[in-house]
Design a protein around this motif. Structure first.
Motif, PDB file in Angstrom:
ATOM      1  N   ILE A   1       0.822  -1.214   0.000  1.00  0.00           N
ATOM      2  CA  ILE A   1       0.000   0.000   0.000  1.00  0.00           C
ATOM      3  C   ILE A   1       0.856   1.264   0.000  1.00  0.00           C
ATOM      4  O   ILE A   1       0.567   2.231  -0.716  1.00  0.00           O
ATOM      5  CB  ILE A   1      -0.944   0.012   1.218  1.00  0.00           C
ATOM      6  N   TYR A   2       1.933   1.258   0.800  1.00  0.00           N
ATOM      7  CA  TYR A   2       2.712   2.484   0.982  1.00  0.00           C
ATOM      8  C   TYR A   2       4.104   2.425   0.363  1.00  0.00           C
ATOM      9  O   TYR A   2       4.846   3.416   0.424  1.00  0.00           O
ATOM     10  CB  TYR A   2       2.840   2.788   2.481  1.00  0.00           C
ATOM     11  N   ALA A   3       4.476   1.291  -0.223  1.00  0.00           N
ATOM     12  CA  ALA A   3       5.792   1.121  -0.847  1.00  0.00           C
ATOM     13  C   ALA A   3       6.913   1.455   0.129  1.00  0.00           C
ATOM     14  O   ALA A   3       7.896   2.116  -0.215  1.00  0.00           O
ATOM     15  CB  ALA A   3       5.903   1.985  -2.104  1.00  0.00           C
ATOM     16  N   THR A   4       6.748   1.005   1.359  1.00  0.00           N
ATOM     17  CA  THR A   4       7.760   1.238   2.384  1.00  0.00           C
ATOM     18  C   THR A   4       7.581   0.188   3.473  1.00  0.00           C
ATOM     19  O   THR A   4       6.572  -0.525   3.497  1.00  0.00           O
ATOM     20  CB  THR A   4       7.630   2.654   2.974  1.00  0.00           C
ATOM     21  N   THR A   5       8.524   0.084   4.368  1.00  0.00           N
ATOM     22  CA  THR A   5       8.415  -0.862   5.474  1.00  0.00           C
ATOM     23  C   THR A   5       7.706  -0.202   6.650  1.00  0.00           C
ATOM     24  O   THR A   5       7.630   1.033   6.726  1.00  0.00           O
ATOM     25  CB  THR A   5       9.803  -1.324   5.925  1.00  0.00           C
ATOM     26  N   PRO A   6       7.192  -0.991   7.590  1.00  0.00           N
ATOM     27  CA  PRO A   6       6.557  -0.389   8.762  1.00  0.00           C
ATOM     28  C   PRO A   6       7.487   0.555   9.521  1.00  0.00           C
ATOM     29  O   PRO A   6       7.055   1.623   9.985  1.00  0.00           O
ATOM     30  CB  PRO A   6       6.169  -1.613   9.605  1.00  0.00           C
ATOM     31  N   SER A   7       8.757   0.196   9.670  1.00  0.00           N
ATOM     32  CA  SER A   7       9.683   1.070  10.405  1.00  0.00           C
ATOM     33  C   SER A   7       9.905   2.376   9.661  1.00  0.00           C
ATOM     34  O   SER A   7      10.006   3.451  10.271  1.00  0.00           O
ATOM     35  CB  SER A   7      11.014   0.356  10.647  1.00  0.00           C
ATOM     36  N   GLU A   8       9.978   2.327   8.340  1.00  0.00           N
ATOM     37  CA  GLU A   8      10.148   3.560   7.563  1.00  0.00           C
ATOM     38  C   GLU A   8       8.893   4.416   7.607  1.00  0.00           C
ATOM     39  O   GLU A   8       8.965   5.651   7.651  1.00  0.00           O
ATOM     40  CB  GLU A   8      10.494   3.202   6.107  1.00  0.00           C
ATOM     41  N   LEU A   9       7.720   3.755   7.622  1.00  0.00           N
ATOM     42  CA  LEU A   9       6.465   4.503   7.717  1.00  0.00           C
ATOM     43  C   LEU A   9       6.372   5.195   9.071  1.00  0.00           C
ATOM     44  O   LEU A   9       5.919   6.350   9.159  1.00  0.00           O
ATOM     45  CB  LEU A   9       5.291   3.550   7.524  1.00  0.00           C
ATOM     46  N   ARG A  10       6.824   4.521  10.119  1.00  0.00           N
ATOM     47  CA  ARG A  10       6.823   5.135  11.450  1.00  0.00           C
ATOM     48  C   ARG A  10       7.778   6.331  11.491  1.00  0.00           C
ATOM     49  O   ARG A  10       7.466   7.374  12.078  1.00  0.00           O
ATOM     50  CB  ARG A  10       7.215   4.111  12.499  1.00  0.00           C
ATOM     51  N   ALA A  11       8.919   6.217  10.859  1.00  0.00           N
ATOM     52  CA  ALA A  11       9.888   7.313  10.853  1.00  0.00           C
ATOM     53  C   ALA A  11       9.357   8.529  10.100  1.00  0.00           C
ATOM     54  O   ALA A  11       9.806   9.654  10.343  1.00  0.00           O
ATOM     55  CB  ALA A  11      11.203   6.850  10.221  1.00  0.00           C
ATOM     56  N   ALA A  12       8.391   8.305   9.196  1.00  0.00           N
ATOM     57  CA  ALA A  12       7.823   9.407   8.413  1.00  0.00           C
ATOM     58  C   ALA A  12       6.614  10.023   9.093  1.00  0.00           C
ATOM     59  O   ALA A  12       5.781  10.646   8.439  1.00  0.00           O
ATOM     60  CB  ALA A  12       7.430   8.897   7.032  1.00  0.00           C
ATOM     61  N   ARG A  13       6.515   9.838  10.421  1.00  0.00           N
ATOM     62  CA  ARG A  13       5.386  10.379  11.179  1.00  0.00           C
ATOM     63  C   ARG A  13       5.203  11.862  10.864  1.00  0.00           C
ATOM     64  O   ARG A  13       6.145  12.636  10.929  1.00  0.00           O
ATOM     65  CB  ARG A  13       5.620  10.209  12.674  1.00  0.00           C
TER      66      ARG A  13
END
Length: 501
Positions: A172-184
């Motif tokens: 869905i987001y073309a990223t990992t969960p940790s990277e999505l969290r870092a992009a808060r």
């Protein structure tokens, strides 16, 4: 709309259509909301989809700039009474996550294959894909607003495994969960939830809506009916916070919603949940309570075409029809409020809550109880309420019908069948059945002409002899306009001054 009309909406970044459709860009592989602030792609590179799940199924990922998963829902699903509309309301409430596709189909009275076929044909995605897109949105909220471990978030969002969670986030987001969290997102983010990352103050959400939103009227309406111990409103007018307890599938919760709308078109909300698996369900119930998926442009266009309603619509743009956070609670409270004033109905509700409500393990401010379970009310004496015997019997009858499934009030219930079942209960008349249909089932097309305030407002507006069929499918909103009209000229002057400011 035609595809060319949708493209015009994209070119003008028209936020009125956020949530009504999505567009994807073949050259970038992303999908967006119509109001995305990015440079508008060429028409030949754009495809249109009715749902985010359909765009994801076609291989597109969510835009990180406009966050298309944080749009308001389509007003179409509340207006429609067919199987697709009912299915979308149930999926939004988390039924597929809790009961699977078989449970969804059983509630709708269709086979799983029929439901799958109808949703695919109209929405470009089946129930599993629609629920999966919703789980991905829930997971993003938890990643960006709490300090929970990724494995905990996976199961709280409704995923069956950590691997499924990781694969879905990547897709869905073309990223990992940790990277999505870092992009808060920070406090200036245009779209989506904003959180501190520790979750100590509850899960913070931005509940999106489209168009103008008459927040003061909604908060006044809820405040006039708030039951002490179950609900409270704190703060001064214009900066109030509405708080209430929630009975959810996996535990209790508390919702807090601020009155002042955000500049980007949202209400700030905080959810305190005993079990984070209830996040999707709690969010949808708060959205229904505050009628956040309404389309005020469609409502205003239809109602303003009537000369009697046009001045009322202009006076209160974005007027909403509040729903219910707990449909069963609303049904019981509707019976308590029969043939009495709003204040008297509130006093009866508070007496019922004190006698039969469930105390919270940890009270929060003025919130101390959950509303009584209907199973308990079905056999309760109710002598503490000081009501006539016939009214007590009506409360017990409604409680028993809700407990045994004779009356269904879930989001996918057939509204006509539910109203018919309600009218078959002793002590439930047309006003009560219609009021429950309007609020508990979020029907936008109910007009209670037997309501004294509505009749008064219609007389004042000169609408008594008007054919109300012309107001369909938005007669619930017309009714709220008439109730305000009945409040008198001083109330109108206050709103004119506010609109001028």
């Amino acid at each position: 709309m035609t595809d060319d009309g949708k493209y015009e909406a994209v070119c003008s970044r028209d936020a009125r259509f956020d949530g009504e459709f999505f567009f994807a860009v073949s050259t970038t592989g992303i999908y967006c909301r119509p109001s995305c602030p990015a440079i508008t792609p060429k028409r030949k590179n754009i495809r249109f989809y009715p749902t985010a799940a359909a765009a994801q199924g076609a291989g597109f990922r969510a835009c990180r700039r406009c966050r298309p998963d944080a749009v308001p829902g389509s007003a179409e699903w509340n207006a429609r009474a067919d199987v697709v509309g009912r299915a979308m309301r149930l999926i939004g409430d988390g039924v597929v996550d809790r009961e699977g596709v078989a449970g969804l189909a059983g509630r709708l009275g269709y086979s799983a294959r029929q439901v799958q076929r109808q949703l695919n044909a109209e929405l470009g995605a089946g129930p599993l894909a629609l629920a999966r897109a919703q789980r991905g949105h829930t997971a993003r909220i938890l990643l960006q607003t709490t300090g929970m471990r990724a494995a905990e978030i996976a199961f709280a969002a409704g995923f069956a495994s950590v691997r499924q969670f990781n694969d879905t986030i990547r897709e869905i987001y073309a990223t990992t969960p940790s990277e999505l969290r870092a992009a808060r997102p920070g406090q200036t983010a245009r779209f989506g939830p904003v959180g501190s990352g520790d979750g100590a103050a509850g899960i913070p959400l931005r509940l999106a809506f489209r168009g103008p939103y008459a927040a003061a009227e909604v908060f006044d309406y809820l405040g006039d009916r708030a039951l002490a111990g179950l609900e409270e409103i704190t703060g001064e007018r214009g900066a109030r916070t509405y708080r209430r307890t929630l009975r959810l599938p996996s535990g209790a919760g508390i919702a807090e919603v601020d009155e002042a709308p955000g500049a980007g078109g949202w209400l700030e909300c905080r959810l305190h949940l005993c079990d984070l698996r209830d996040l999707t369900c709690a969010t949808q119930r708060v959205r229904r309570l505050f009628d956040l998926d309404a389309d005020p442009y469609a409502v205003g266009e239809r109602l303003a075409a009537d000369p009697a309603l046009a001045p009322l619509v202009a006076l209160r743009p974005g007027l909403r029809a509040p729903g219910a956070a707990d449909p069963q609670e609303l049904a019981v409270r509707a019976v308590l409020g029969q043939q009495v004033s709003v204040a008297a109905g509130r006093r009866l509700g508070e007496a019922l809550l004190a006698a039969y409500g469930e105390p919270l393990q940890t009270p929060s401010g003025g919130l101390t109880h959950l509303f009584p379970r209907v199973e308990r009310l079905a056999g309760a004496a109710l002598g503490e309420l000081g009501m006539p015997a016939a009214r007590r019997e009506a409360v017990r009858a409604v409680g028993a019908a809700l407990a045994d499934g004779t009356v269904l009030l879930d989001p996918g219930a057939d509204r006509d069948e539910t109203e018919k079942a309600l009218l078959g209960l002793r002590g439930v008349g047309p006003w009560t059945a219609g009021y429950i249909r309007m609020r508990a089932l979020a029907d936008p097309d109910v007009l209670l002409t037997s309501d004294a305030a509505v009749r008064s407002g219609m007389r004042r507006a000169g609408a008594e002899a008007v054919d109300s069929e012309a107001w369909r499918p938005w007669r619930s909103y017309a009714m709220h306009h008439f109730r305000h009209a009945a409040a008198g000229r001083a109330n109108d002057e206050e709103h004119r001054e506010r609109n001028d400011r």
